[in-house]
Design an enzyme around this catalytic site. Structure first.
Site, short mmCIF file in Angstrom:
data_model
loop_
_atom_site.label_atom_id
_atom_site.label_comp_id
_atom_site.label_asym_id
_atom_site.label_seq_id
_atom_site.Cartn_x
_atom_site.Cartn_y
_atom_site.Cartn_z
N ASP A 38 73.13 -30.24 -42.49
CA ASP A 38 74.15 -31.16 -42.61
C ASP A 38 74.35 -32.12 -41.70
O ASP A 38 75.32 -32.50 -41.32
CB ASP A 38 75.66 -30.26 -42.78
CG ASP A 38 75.58 -29.24 -43.70
OD1 ASP A 38 75.02 -29.37 -44.83
OD2 ASP A 38 76.26 -28.01 -43.27
N GLU A 39 73.02 -32.54 -41.10
CA GLU A 39 73.15 -33.51 -40.05
C GLU A 39 73.45 -34.91 -40.66
O GLU A 39 73.31 -35.75 -39.75
CB GLU A 39 71.97 -33.67 -39.29
CG GLU A 39 71.71 -32.06 -38.76
CD GLU A 39 70.74 -31.18 -39.40
OE1 GLU A 39 70.47 -31.42 -40.71
OE2 GLU A 39 70.22 -30.14 -39.06
N LYS A 73 71.75 -36.19 -43.55
CA LYS A 73 70.29 -36.57 -44.09
C LYS A 73 70.48 -37.79 -45.38
O LYS A 73 69.74 -38.60 -45.36
CB LYS A 73 69.73 -35.36 -44.75
CG LYS A 73 69.16 -34.64 -43.78
CD LYS A 73 68.23 -33.31 -44.19
CE LYS A 73 68.28 -32.08 -43.56
NZ LYS A 73 69.80 -31.53 -43.36
N GLY A 120 72.83 -30.14 -50.14
CA GLY A 120 73.86 -31.22 -50.97
C GLY A 120 73.93 -32.41 -50.15
O GLY A 120 74.50 -32.55 -48.98
N HIS A 121 73.25 -33.57 -50.66
CA HIS A 121 73.00 -34.67 -49.89
C HIS A 121 73.90 -35.88 -50.34
O HIS A 121 73.77 -36.13 -51.60
CB HIS A 121 71.52 -35.20 -49.74
CG HIS A 121 70.63 -34.12 -49.12
ND1 HIS A 121 69.35 -34.23 -49.09
CD2 HIS A 121 71.06 -33.11 -48.66
CE1 HIS A 121 68.64 -33.32 -48.31
NE2 HIS A 121 69.67 -32.75 -48.05
N THR A 122 74.75 -36.19 -49.79
CA THR A 122 75.63 -37.28 -50.17
C THR A 122 75.09 -38.75 -50.02
O THR A 122 74.59 -39.17 -48.75
CB THR A 122 76.98 -37.26 -49.48
OG1 THR A 122 77.65 -35.89 -49.42
CG2 THR A 122 77.98 -38.12 -50.04
N GLN A 179 68.06 -28.44 -45.27
CA GLN A 179 68.81 -27.59 -44.21
C GLN A 179 68.44 -28.00 -43.10
O GLN A 179 68.37 -29.21 -42.85
CB GLN A 179 68.13 -26.04 -44.52
CG GLN A 179 68.86 -25.48 -45.84
CD GLN A 179 68.28 -25.92 -47.19
OE1 GLN A 179 67.05 -26.14 -47.45
NE2 GLN A 179 69.13 -26.35 -48.07
N THR A 237 79.43 -26.53 -51.48
CA THR A 237 80.28 -25.24 -51.59
C THR A 237 81.66 -25.58 -51.21
O THR A 237 82.76 -24.88 -51.54
CB THR A 237 79.82 -24.30 -50.85
OG1 THR A 237 79.78 -24.76 -49.29
CG2 THR A 237 78.32 -23.83 -51.25
N ARG A 268 82.92 -25.13 -48.59
CA ARG A 268 83.12 -24.44 -47.41
C ARG A 268 83.56 -25.10 -46.03
O ARG A 268 82.95 -26.32 -46.00
CB ARG A 268 82.33 -23.31 -47.01
CG ARG A 268 81.94 -22.43 -48.08
CD ARG A 268 81.36 -21.45 -47.73
NE ARG A 268 79.76 -22.01 -47.78
CZ ARG A 268 78.75 -21.07 -47.19
NH1 ARG A 268 78.91 -19.88 -47.02
NH2 ARG A 268 77.47 -21.59 -47.34
N ARG A 326 83.12 -26.20 -42.57
CA ARG A 326 82.14 -26.16 -41.54
C ARG A 326 82.50 -25.74 -40.11
O ARG A 326 83.61 -26.31 -39.79
CB ARG A 326 81.20 -27.38 -41.26
CG ARG A 326 80.44 -27.74 -42.62
CD ARG A 326 79.63 -28.68 -42.59
NE ARG A 326 78.93 -29.20 -43.88
CZ ARG A 326 78.89 -30.77 -44.32
NH1 ARG A 326 79.27 -31.69 -43.65
NH2 ARG A 326 78.29 -30.62 -45.42
N SER A 331 74.04 -43.62 -36.02
CA SER A 331 74.95 -43.93 -37.07
C SER A 331 76.25 -43.84 -36.44
O SER A 331 76.78 -42.87 -35.94
CB SER A 331 74.82 -42.96 -38.07
OG SER A 331 75.87 -43.15 -39.23
P1 IMP Z 1 70.82 -19.70 -48.45
O1 IMP Z 1 70.20 -20.71 -48.11
O2 IMP Z 1 71.90 -20.17 -49.76
O3 IMP Z 1 70.35 -18.39 -48.79
O4 IMP Z 1 71.94 -19.61 -47.31
C1 IMP Z 1 71.32 -19.10 -45.94
C2 IMP Z 1 71.87 -19.88 -45.00
O5 IMP Z 1 71.84 -21.35 -44.77
C3 IMP Z 1 73.68 -19.85 -44.87
O6 IMP Z 1 74.26 -19.67 -43.57
C4 IMP Z 1 73.95 -21.18 -45.60
O7 IMP Z 1 75.26 -21.51 -45.19
C5 IMP Z 1 72.93 -22.01 -44.91
N1 IMP Z 1 72.63 -23.20 -45.88
C6 IMP Z 1 71.75 -23.23 -46.68
N2 IMP Z 1 71.67 -24.58 -47.06
C7 IMP Z 1 72.27 -25.39 -46.36
C8 IMP Z 1 72.68 -26.76 -46.20
O8 IMP Z 1 72.08 -27.43 -47.04
N3 IMP Z 1 73.31 -26.98 -45.05
C9 IMP Z 1 73.96 -26.22 -44.34
N4 IMP Z 1 73.73 -24.88 -44.34
C10 IMP Z 1 72.96 -24.50 -45.30
#
Ligand code: IMP
Length: 427
Positions: free
Chosen positions: A13-14, A16, A40-42, A224, A301, A303, A305, A411
């Protein structure tokens, strides 16, 4: 023309989407090398905002070819949905998007198992996954019973693979209290999705190598982040793929000699979603403020952060395992208005103070902070370092010195033009 890798240097989530899109303007090809719809890339281009989970970030640029390489795990329903949404907005997909025949397919039982496991886990062992089936799909790959995109062309072969994998998972699903899905129904649902994807399926290793040989600019887009990497992250609180820059070679099927520059993305602070250690996490009003101003909620998701100060030992670690040549620093503007900003510069551990990131002993390590005066000026109009307020400049210079990697990009706002560019990675 060699390739450039863009890799998340923190916990994902930096930012990208924006940075890859900036580079994509110059690139002829954008290739995603790892992960799946957990990302999820915006993307923001003009008035258009699109969130993509699987398709590489270059897709909004008509001249750019996009490749989903073999290190990825592909959920056909998600991919076909993304394709349809982009086509509905007038974007051409066929002839521009390619999917590796060797990428593994996320099948309906993968998210089922992911969700059941997360639900059954106690607080200490819960990973906080995205529940998209990423872990179970890569487990099938490592167990050598996974279904690959190329297998979809032969329904009888696909059925045999699927039945073998389902037989292996059956006791696991039952033990978790789930219902084992029917192989026939899975295959029926897959058939139209496979038909839509068929024209996109390719040997993407050869495609990328061909583009490099033809002198095209190729951008290898990570997903990731380094601290979520299966080998190098905060294990076991990691994803199941090779997110680091080295993963670009194996995930695409090109050699390390093809890579010219590795750019690491870092926010001017730090965030994490899901469980696992986060030593510089803030549990106060400053953390709340960063979350609100930085819109720190999962793009897929939703969620919230976790937010905290930048962790320089972690970024030095990231610089090492990725071989970073440059940093793209994002969201500097989010810190505007704070009286003071802090950076973790070292850790106090039972064996003394260290500048290293004690990745496997974070529970017993305490961050050591250095504090800097904040700034109140709006940064969005700055197009050079000199146009930044003195306090922001001092903070930036300190980060650069401490990470020991030059800053390529800063940025200063969500829009693509709200950027200070110091170096062209392809030059
Ligand atoms: P998984 O990749 O769904 O198995 O999740 C494993 C861990 O990686 C969890 O802590 C997720 O929240 C985190 N994670 C997976 N994909 C992302 C992403 O794109 N951004 C941030 N965290 C991620």
């Amino acid at each position: 023309m060699p390739a450039v890798v863009i890799v998340g240097a923190q916990w994902g989530d930096e930012g990208k989407g924006k940075v890859v899109d900036l580079y994509a303007e110059a690139a002829d090809m954008v290739v995603r090398y790892a992960g799946g719809p957990n990302a999820g890339h915006t993307l923001v281009v003009g008035n258009e905002t699109v969130v993509v989970r699987l398709i590489p970030s270059g897709i909004l640029r008509a001249q750019t070819r996009c490749v989903m390489a073999q290190g990825m795990v592909v959920d056909p329903a998600v991919l076909v949905g993304e394709i349809a949404a982009l086509e509905a907005r007038g974007h051409t997909i066929d002839g521009r998007l390619f999917v590796s025949d060797r990428a593994h397919v996320i099948l309906p039982y993968h998210p089922l198992i992911d969700g059941l496991r997360e639900g059954a886990a106690d607080a200490a062992s819960r990973i906080g996954t995205t529940k998209r089936g990423i872990g179970p799909c890569y487990e099938d790959k490592a167990a050598r019973r996974g279904l690959r995109v190329g297998d979809l062309a032969d329904p009888a072969h696909a059925r045999a693979i699927l039945e073998r994998a389902l037989a292996a998972w059956r006791p696991v699903i039952l033990d978790l209290g789930g219902v084992v899905p029917d192989a026939g129904r899975i295959l029926d649902e897959l058939a139209p999705l496979a038909a839509r994807l068929r024209p996109l399926v390719a040997d993407t290793s050869a495609l990328v190598e061909g583009a490099l040989k033809a002198g095209h600019k190729v951008l290898l887009e990570g997903a990731q982040g380094t601290l979520l990497d299966l080998d190098h992250g905060t294990y076991p609180f990691v994803t199941s793929s090779s997110a680091v820059s080295g993963g670009a070679c194996s995930g695409v099927g090109i050699g390390p000699t093809r890579i010219r520059r590795v750019v690491g993305l870092s926010k001017a602070y730090c965030t994490r979603v899901g469980e696992g250690p986060f030593p510089t996490e803030l549990h106060d009003a400053v953390g709340e403020r960063i979350r609100a101003i930085g819109h720190e909620f999962g793009s897929v998701t939703k969620r919230p952060r976790r937010t905290g100060w930048i962790d320089l030992p972690a970024l030095r670690f990231s610089a090492r395992v990725n071989g970073l040549d440059g940093i793209a620093l994002t969201k500097l503007d989010v810190l505007t208005g704070l009286d003071a900003v802090s950076a973790c510069v070292a850790y106090d551990t039972p064996s003394g103070r260290t500048r290293e990131f004690p990745i496997d002993a974070l529970a017993t390590a305490t961050p050591v902070y250095q504090s800097f005066p904040g700034w109140s000026e709006d940064l969005a109009a700055a197009r050079s370092i000199a146009e930044l307020p003195a306090a922001a400049r001092a903070y930036l210079r300190f980060l650069e010195e401490q990470i020991e990697v030059p800053v390529d990009i800063v940025s200063v706002g969500a829009r693509r033009d709200e950027t200070i560019t110091l170096r062209d990675a392809f030059a």
